[in-house]
Scaffold this motif. Structure first.
Motif: not given
Length: 76
Positions: A25-27, A38-44, A48-53, A61-64
């Motif tokens: 997972v790149e992002k 509304v939110q972008q996370e660079n993962i690599n 893992g997990s991302i905070n959407i609080e 809608l989540v795109k990978v």
């Protein structure tokens, strides 16, 4: 839920969105229902997990990795 070796959980969620994937997972991109990013996370990573609080309650809608197919999540 799982789709093509990609898992997002829990759904619905309140603060953390966990993921596990069979491909790198790149992002992760999160869009509101108006199509606005509304939110972008660079993962690599494979998991893992991302905070959407900070997101308001609603459906997103989540795109990978910029793949056209998306995943719907509900933030409580």
């Amino acid at each position: 839920f799982a789709l093509n070796g990609f898992y997002l959980y829990p759904n619905p969620t309140t603060s953390l969105l966990n993921f596990k994937s069979s491909i790198q997972v790149e992002k992760i991109l999160i869009y509101n229902m108006l199509g606005q990013l509304v939110q972008q996370e660079n993962i690599n990573a494979l998991e893992g997990s991302i905070n959407i609080e900070k997101l308001v309650q609603g459906t997103y809608l989540v795109k990978v990795n910029d793949i056209d197919k998306g995943y719907t999540i509900i933030k409580n």
